[in-house]
Design an enzyme around this catalytic site. Structure first.
Site, PDB file in Angstrom:
ATOM      1  N   SER A 130     101.626  72.387  41.439  1.00 12.00           N
ATOM      2  CA  SER A 130     102.374  70.984  41.121  1.00 12.00           C
ATOM      3  C   SER A 130     102.218  70.287  39.624  1.00 12.00           C
ATOM      4  CB  SER A 130     101.206  69.846  41.942  1.00 12.00           C
ATOM      5  OG  SER A 130     101.870  68.470  41.858  1.00 12.00           O
ATOM      6  N   LYS A 184      99.270  72.033  49.328  1.00 13.38           N
ATOM      7  CA  LYS A 184     100.530  71.864  48.261  1.00 13.38           C
ATOM      8  C   LYS A 184     101.375  70.782  49.314  1.00 13.38           C
ATOM      9  CE  LYS A 184     103.121  71.061  44.718  1.00 13.38           C
ATOM     10  NZ  LYS A 184     104.258  70.904  44.871  1.00 13.38           N
ATOM     11  N   HIS A 187      99.643  67.665  49.559  1.00 15.70           N
ATOM     12  CA  HIS A 187      99.777  66.898  48.270  1.00 15.70           C
ATOM     13  C   HIS A 187     101.176  66.145  48.155  1.00 15.70           C
ATOM     14  CE1 HIS A 187     101.574  66.611  44.131  1.00 15.70           C
ATOM     15  NE2 HIS A 187     100.316  66.673  43.585  1.00 15.70           N
ATOM     16  N   ASN A 188     102.300  66.897  48.570  1.00 14.52           N
ATOM     17  CA  ASN A 188     103.615  66.142  48.408  1.00 14.52           C
ATOM     18  C   ASN A 188     103.617  65.004  49.310  1.00 14.52           C
ATOM     19  OD1 ASN A 188     104.155  68.337  46.545  1.00 14.52           O
ATOM     20  ND2 ASN A 188     106.132  68.543  47.133  1.00 14.52           N
ATOM     21  N   GLU A 191     102.336  62.312  47.838  1.00 14.82           N
ATOM     22  CA  GLU A 191     103.154  62.087  46.789  1.00 14.82           C
ATOM     23  C   GLU A 191     104.269  61.029  47.265  1.00 14.82           C
ATOM     24  OE1 GLU A 191     104.565  65.435  44.234  1.00 14.82           O
ATOM     25  OE2 GLU A 191     106.650  64.770  44.899  1.00 14.82           O
TER      26      GLU A 191
END
Ligand code: 6PG
Length: 474
Positions: A130, A184, A187-188, A191
């Site tokens: 990222s 990940k 995480h997105n 986000e």
């Protein structure tokens, strides 16, 4: 010529930036790409870097340039193109070679690929990266999934190229097979939620309070000095302050209000639901992007569903800031709960504090709050939830009335705030020991004899006196 420590295949924006980052840190690196036209530019860009970068037009030359056993990082789209690539390259690999997928992969694919390749003696790592192009070039956050012995082979490279938070590399092995790509993905998801909640506050300022982009820019820049300090708040301030060079208009005003999405937000929601979780802030953010794409419907809706405007909205900066902070903590809480659920379901043993630590720099959701989140997780989360962590008591408890006020005023004024509402509903549910699912259980028992638990007795499978017409046949 010295053999390269690692090969990077895929010279798109991220692959190229990572290859240059690797070379800059002194590791010899070989690169290749499906279309070879841009390779000389990559070589040119690597001039003067500490490590050699060699470019190869053919796969055979690329593979021959690598130290054995070989380590090959693929930076290509992680769906069908990667499967095709792996099928093509597999016959050319030897047992003990290592394949690394650095794309945004669906962790289910990563688990499958990991099993398939491992069965053939090829090691596999799924690695979430990222930070966009800038991060990839100068220090991303790197979330690794794979076997410890395998990671040991590339750990020096990964840690050297990663961002650093007070000297600590923002890279870690988080678990086997799909763990890195799952982290990940979440995480997105966070986000998406973070971006959506910021956009909702922008919507309130613009549509309900009549603020210009410049005025909003100043507010976001100021917030970037306080508890909301984060990369996303920082770039929001910059974006809102920018002018379109062609028209002189605020840039944000000439951008069409239709958001793209490549899938990671949606995967977060899908996996959350599969695991019996509900990340309401992320769900709202994914839904909002889908709704944003229905431009024609919205244009017609504005015409046909017009209503007189609601009461004027009057929210001061401090209320908005406190509401956004509480909502943001909620999004992280939901994301961490999801990671915990997945870690248990797949037996990954993810160190959640380490996840928060490697998100403190380099990645898109980097923010001041993450250091506190890491500390809170290390201290132990009451009932596994960040919203009850002692160090978040003040912002959650203090932010709740602000969040209520924002959502209430937005609703009365007809301004949509789905992610902020999602956060508020979650917090309201979690601060209420007695919910309303007793009625749901009664309904289920009425029509389907599903049984319920009682408040006054141990055991399960109790039934109500529903009588005739109920699913129990009276
Ligand atoms: C990152 C970003 C990166 C990319 C996403 C955006 O962490 O660096 O998340 O992975 O920007 O693909 O995804 P959408 O296109 O779905 O917004």
């Amino acid at each position: 010529m010295t053999k390269a420590r690692i090969g990077v295949y895929g010279m798109g924006t991220m692959g190229r930036a990572l290859a240059l980052n690797i070379a800059e840190k002194g590791f010899p690196v070989a690169v290749s790409n499906r279309s070879t036209g841009d390779l000389p530019q990559v070589v040119e860009a690597a001039q003067g870097l500490a490590g050699d970068l060699s470019a190869h037009e053919s796969i055979a030359d690329f593979l021959a340039a690598l130290e054995r056993p070989r380590s090959i990082l693929f930076m290509i789209p992680s769906g069908a193109p990667l499967d095709q690539m792996l099928a093509d390259i597999l016959p050319l690999l030897d047992k003990g070679d290592l394949v690394i997928d650095g794309g945004n992969a669906d962790f289910n694919d990563t688990r499958r690929r990991s099993a398939e390749l491992t069965a053939q003696g090829i090691d596999f790592i799924g690695m979430g990266v990222s930070g966009g192009e800038e991060g990839a070039r100068h220090g991303p956050s790197i979330m690794v999934g794979g076997r410890a012995e395998t990671y040991a082979r590339i750990r020096d490279i990964v840690e050297a190229i990663a961002a650093r938070y007070k000297g600590d590399p923002c890279a870690a092995l988080l678990g086997p097979d799909g763990a890195g790509h799952f982290v990940k993905t979440v995480h997105n998801g966070i986000e998406y939620a973070d971006m959506q909640m910021i956009a909702e506050v922008y919507g309130l300022l613009r549509d309900a309070m009549g603020w210009s982009p410049d005025r909003a820019a100043a507010l976001f820049s100021r917030w970037n000095e306080g508890p909301l300090q984060s990369y996303l708040i920082e770039i929001t301030g910059k974006v809102l302050a920018a002018a379109d060079p062609e028209t002189g208009q605020p840039m944000v005003d000439v951008i069409l209000d239709r958001a793209g999405q490549k899938g990671t937000g949606r995967w977060t929601v899908i996996e959350a639901l599969k695991l019996g979780q509900s990340a309401s802030t992320i769900e709202a953010a994914v839904a909002a992007r889908s709704w944003s794409s229905m431009k024609a419907l919205r244009v017609l809706g504005q015409e046909q569903l017009a209503l007189p405007s609601g009461p004027a909205i009057d929210l001061d900066d401090a209320v908005l800031e406190a509401a956004l902070t509480a909502a943001k903590i909620t999004a992280y809480a939901q994301g961490l709960s999801l990671l915990q659920a997945a870690s248990e379901a797949f037996d990954w043993q993810i160190d959640l504090a380490r996840v928060a630590e490697i998100w403190r720099a380099g990645c898109i959701i980097r923010s001041a709050i993450l250091d506190d989140i890491a500390g809170a997780v290390r201290d132990g989360l009451p009932q596994g939830s960040l919203i009850l962590a002692p160090r978040f008591r003040a912002p959650v408890l203090g932010g709740l009335p602000a969040l209520r006020k924002v959502v209430a005023q937005a609703s009365a004024g007809g301004v949509p705030v789905p992610a902020l509402s999602g956060a508020l509903s979650y917090l309201e549910v979690m601060r209420r020991a007695r919910g309303t699912a007793n009625l749901i259980q009664a309904q289920r028992d009425f029509f389907g004899a599903h049984g319920f638990e009682r408040t006054d007795r141990e055991g399960q499978g109790f039934h109500g006196p529903w009588g005739q017409g109920s699913g129990q046949g009276g």
